[in-house]
Motif scaffolding. Structure first.
Motif, short mmCIF file in Angstrom:
data_model
loop_
_atom_site.label_atom_id
_atom_site.label_comp_id
_atom_site.label_asym_id
_atom_site.label_seq_id
_atom_site.Cartn_x
_atom_site.Cartn_y
_atom_site.Cartn_z
N LEU A 2 7.03 14.73 11.97
CA LEU A 2 7.56 15.48 10.62
C LEU A 2 8.27 14.33 10.02
O LEU A 2 9.40 14.03 10.32
N ARG A 3 7.64 13.80 8.90
CA ARG A 3 8.11 12.56 8.11
C ARG A 3 9.54 13.43 7.35
O ARG A 3 9.43 14.32 6.56
N PRO A 4 10.70 12.82 7.23
CA PRO A 4 11.46 13.25 6.46
C PRO A 4 11.68 12.62 4.90
O PRO A 4 11.60 11.62 4.67
N CYS B 229 -8.02 8.10 4.96
CA CYS B 229 -7.12 7.59 6.25
C CYS B 229 -6.88 6.19 6.44
O CYS B 229 -7.19 5.30 5.50
N TYR B 230 -6.09 5.75 7.37
CA TYR B 230 -5.81 4.47 7.67
C TYR B 230 -6.28 4.24 9.09
O TYR B 230 -6.15 5.28 9.82
N ILE B 231 -6.62 2.97 9.71
CA ILE B 231 -7.05 2.88 10.84
C ILE B 231 -6.23 1.62 11.65
O ILE B 231 -6.37 0.59 11.00
N ILE C 114 0.91 -1.15 0.03
CA ILE C 114 0.19 0.04 -0.13
C ILE C 114 0.67 1.25 -0.15
O ILE C 114 0.72 2.10 -0.86
N GLU C 115 1.48 1.48 0.97
CA GLU C 115 2.58 2.54 1.13
C GLU C 115 3.51 2.79 0.09
O GLU C 115 3.97 3.84 -0.37
N GLY C 116 3.85 1.61 -0.51
CA GLY C 116 4.90 1.73 -1.72
C GLY C 116 4.21 1.80 -3.14
O GLY C 116 4.84 1.34 -4.16
N TYR D 69 10.86 8.88 4.91
CA TYR D 69 9.43 9.49 4.53
C TYR D 69 8.38 8.73 5.20
O TYR D 69 8.31 8.77 6.51
N ARG D 70 7.52 8.05 4.51
CA ARG D 70 6.34 7.51 5.08
C ARG D 70 6.47 6.15 5.65
O ARG D 70 5.95 5.27 6.10
N ASN D 71 8.03 5.55 5.49
CA ASN D 71 8.28 4.04 5.72
C ASN D 71 9.54 3.74 6.68
O ASN D 71 10.09 2.67 6.32
N GLY E 98 -4.92 7.74 11.08
CA GLY E 98 -3.90 8.62 10.53
C GLY E 98 -3.98 8.69 9.09
O GLY E 98 -4.89 8.03 8.49
N ALA E 99 -3.27 9.37 8.60
CA ALA E 99 -2.51 10.73 9.07
C ALA E 99 -2.67 11.61 7.86
O ALA E 99 -2.84 11.32 6.72
N THR E 100 -2.68 12.73 8.57
CA THR E 100 -2.37 13.97 7.45
C THR E 100 -0.99 13.91 6.66
O THR E 100 -0.13 13.22 6.93
N1 GLY Z 1 3.66 5.46 7.31
C1 GLY Z 1 2.28 6.06 7.47
C2 GLY Z 1 2.38 7.63 7.17
O1 GLY Z 1 3.44 8.04 6.95
O2 GLY Z 1 1.34 8.37 7.40
#
Ligand code: GLY
Length: 367
Positions: free
Chosen positions: A302-304, A246-248, A48-50, A329-331, A259-261
């Motif tokens: 704060l995701r990098p 969103c995810y739960i 999903i994330e990728g 980042y998100r991973n 989450g998440a914005t």
């Molecule tokens: N890995 C989920 C997010 O960054 O929101």
């Protein structure tokens, strides 16, 4: 050696390096896991994330394949219980277009030999009774899961310490510079330290550390707000649920995370009324019973993010003792086992790995 950053990536690198016999010092201006990691829901979902890039999928899949053994070894070493599950993700379609897209994804994943199943509405209700009654079906990917991130960062740091790692917290790293003999000087607000190898895992703050002779690390913060809710006893989701907005995630302590914005807000770590409203609306659309949940708190991280959304992992092409491990980042949580293994192999065994070509810092400038 010095690890800069005590988030999930820094702690994972410190853990692997200390386990391999290295003398490790970890510097962070905050407490352990108090940057982006504390606002992560810990979802482990490369398919999903990728979605966006095949390179990220490939890395995510590789790291996910390491996870069971990683957690088992970490649990034994740290003597801590970690909440880790591979109960699957269920991506739920609330409209026809999303349903068509998810059906197509199920086919494409099957062609890639990923076990994925489209569930018709009746099957979806059986698999996840709390999902919205009007849902048009869902994509179940059983290999996915999640890990409770505070458990993970605490266990990683505890295991690293058991192997002799030292954590210098409330210590701000200001700059890194090589000496003529190749040793690196890490200048902090408590004075200088020297090491032959420095792992740079400063997350979103990487660009704020001045490193002599190289470009500023091209990583920017992308804000994520994450709600912590709690249901009255008895209710629980069986899977991580994913919707378009969103995810739960059902953590085991009775909390349910929404989450998440994804916001370009610079270094602003505030939660906002708009962020909370949007997440509540999206969460309740996916799982209407969430209306009855208690509101516990909002976490903000704060995701990098790097310019191409891929992590930056590998030796500097300019300063050989400097190893980058940032930009996840998100991973970050998903990629922690793989990143730590790559960093350990690079530093301890001088090992090569095809993944390092994709992640190489020099793809992004003079780094
Ligand atoms: N890995 C989920 C997010 O960054 O929101």
């Amino acid at each position: 050696m010095i690890v800069i950053g005590a988030g999930v990536i820094g702690c994972a690198c410190a853990y692997e390096l200390a386990a391999a016999g290295a003398r490790v010092s970890v510097f962070d201006v905050r407490a352990i896991g108090q940057g982006a990691s504390q606002a992560s829901a810990g979802v482990l979902a490369p398919y999903i994330e990728g979605h966006e890039t095949s390179a990220l999928r490939e890395l995510g899949r590789r790291s996910l394949d390491l996870y069971d053994a990683f957690i088992e070894r970490l649990t034994a070493r740290s003597e801590r219980v970690l909440h880790y599950t591979r109960g699957g993700t269920l991506e739920v379609a609330l409209d026809g277009m999303h349903a068509t897209r998810l059906r197509d994804s199920a086919e494409a994943l099957r062609r890639d030999h990923v076990v994925a199943r489209w569930l018709e509405p009746v099957e979806l209700r059986r698999a996840e009774p709390l999902a919205a009654a009007g849902a048009l079906g869902g994509l179940l990917i059983e290999m996915h899961g999640f890990v409770a991130v505070p458990d993970l960062t605490n266990a990683l740091s505890a295991a690293a310490m058991q192997n002799g790692a030292q954590f210098a917290l409330e210590t701000r790293v200001l700059s890194i510079a090589p000496e003529p003999n190749g040793t690196l000087i890490v200048e902090t607000d408590h004075g200088p330290s020297r090491a032959a190898d420095v792992v740079f895992a400063a997350g979103s703050w990487a660009g704020q550390v001045h490193i002599s002779g190289v470009d500023p690390t091209p990583v920017r913060p992308v804000r994520g707000q994450l709600l912590h809710l709690a249901w009255p006893t008895g209710q629980s989701l069986r899977h991580v649920l994913w919707g378009t907005d969103c995810y739960i995630v059902p953590w085991s302590n009775g909390r349910v995370l929404v989450g998440a914005t994804v916001e370009e807000a610079g270094f602003d770590e505030r939660s906002t009324a708009g962020g909370v409203r949007d997440l509540l609306a999206a969460g309740c659309a996916l799982v209407p019973d969430l209306r009855d949940a208690s509101f516990i708190e909002v976490r903000v991280g704060l995701r990098p993010a790097s310019p191409d959304d891929l992590p930056v992992v590998g030796r500097s092409g300019v300063i050989p003792g400097l190893v980058y491990a940032t930009g996840h980042y998100r991973n970050g949580v998903l990629l922690a086992p793989l990143t730590a293994a790559l960093v350990r192999n690079l530093i301890i065994d001088d090992g090569e790995d095809d993944a390092l070509d994709v992640l190489s810092p020099s793809r992004l400038g003079r780094l």
